[in-house]
Design an enzyme around this catalytic site. Structure first.
Site, PDB file in Angstrom:
ATOM      1  N   ASP A 122       0.850  -1.189   0.000  1.00  0.00           N
ATOM      2  CA  ASP A 122       0.000   0.000   0.000  1.00  0.00           C
ATOM      3  C   ASP A 122       0.882   1.234   0.000  1.00  0.00           C
ATOM      4  O   ASP A 122       1.951   1.234   0.620  1.00  0.00           O
ATOM      5  CB  ASP A 122      -0.911   0.017   1.231  1.00  0.00           C
ATOM      6  CG  ASP A 122      -2.000  -1.048   1.174  1.00  0.00           C
ATOM      7  OD1 ASP A 122      -2.362  -1.462   0.064  1.00  0.00           O
ATOM      8  OD2 ASP A 122      -2.494  -1.432   2.240  1.00  0.00           O
ATOM      9  N   ASP A 138      -7.014  -1.518  -4.157  1.00  0.00           N
ATOM     10  CA  ASP A 138      -7.979  -1.160  -3.111  1.00  0.00           C
ATOM     11  C   ASP A 138      -8.973  -0.123  -3.624  1.00  0.00           C
ATOM     12  O   ASP A 138     -10.180  -0.208  -3.348  1.00  0.00           O
ATOM     13  CB  ASP A 138      -7.266  -0.586  -1.881  1.00  0.00           C
ATOM     14  CG  ASP A 138      -6.385  -1.584  -1.167  1.00  0.00           C
ATOM     15  OD1 ASP A 138      -6.628  -2.795  -1.290  1.00  0.00           O
ATOM     16  OD2 ASP A 138      -5.432  -1.138  -0.489  1.00  0.00           O
TER      17      ASP A 138
END
Length: 162
Positions: A122, A138
């Site tokens: 991320d 995401d």
């Protein structure tokens, strides 16, 4: 043998585009930009690149370094993608095809990370404006989920007799 509909092809192509965009950006950030060494790089306004290794599900829920969770979440992602692929093959709604493609691509992008890297990479960080660090996969899952909810519960439907 049943022919694949145009909407199914849209869903599959969108899923592939999400996977390619997600994995390409992650590869560049990890390999050439060396984001793990930099930790955080400010971009513009509240937006920065911040390296976070997510061992859980979306936004770090159920975060665990246990090896079994890595493979359980990998299997779950593969199962979700397979179910969505079958659903996409049967859909007759354009918005639903887009939603399924986005979610499928996001699930596969994060699944590839778990297999290849051991955790999901991320990096998109909006600081105090949004408290979680996330990635392209995401974002695709969240946009696809919003479209899915809209299509299933809020979208106006044509009446059968109209």
């Amino acid at each position: 043998m049943r022919r694949i509909s145009r909407l199914a092809l849209v869903a599959y192509a969108l899923a592939l585009a999400v996977v390619v965009a997600d994995q390409s950006l992650k590869y560049w950030l990890l390999t050439y930009f060396h984001l793990p060494d930099r930790v955080t790089t400010p971009l513009i306004g509240p937006l920065s690149l911040t390296m976070v290794w997510n061992h859980g599900v979306s936004f770090g829920v159920f975060n665990s370094d246990a090896e079994w969770t890595r493979w359980a979440l990998t299997a779950f992602s593969a199962g979700v993608a397979a179910i969505l692929a079958v659903w996409a093959a049967r859909t007759e709604q354009a918005i639903l095809a887009v939603a399924l493609g986005l979610i499928m691509g996001g699930a596969l992008g994060n699944m590839i990370d778990r297999v290849r890297l051991g955790a999901v990479a991320d990096f998109i960080n909006f600081g105090h404006w949004f408290p979680w660090v996330f990635n392209v996969a995401d974002a695709a899952i969240n946009v696809g989920s919003a479209l899915l909810i809209w299509d299933l519960f809020l979208a106006p439907r044509k009446r059968a007799g109209a």
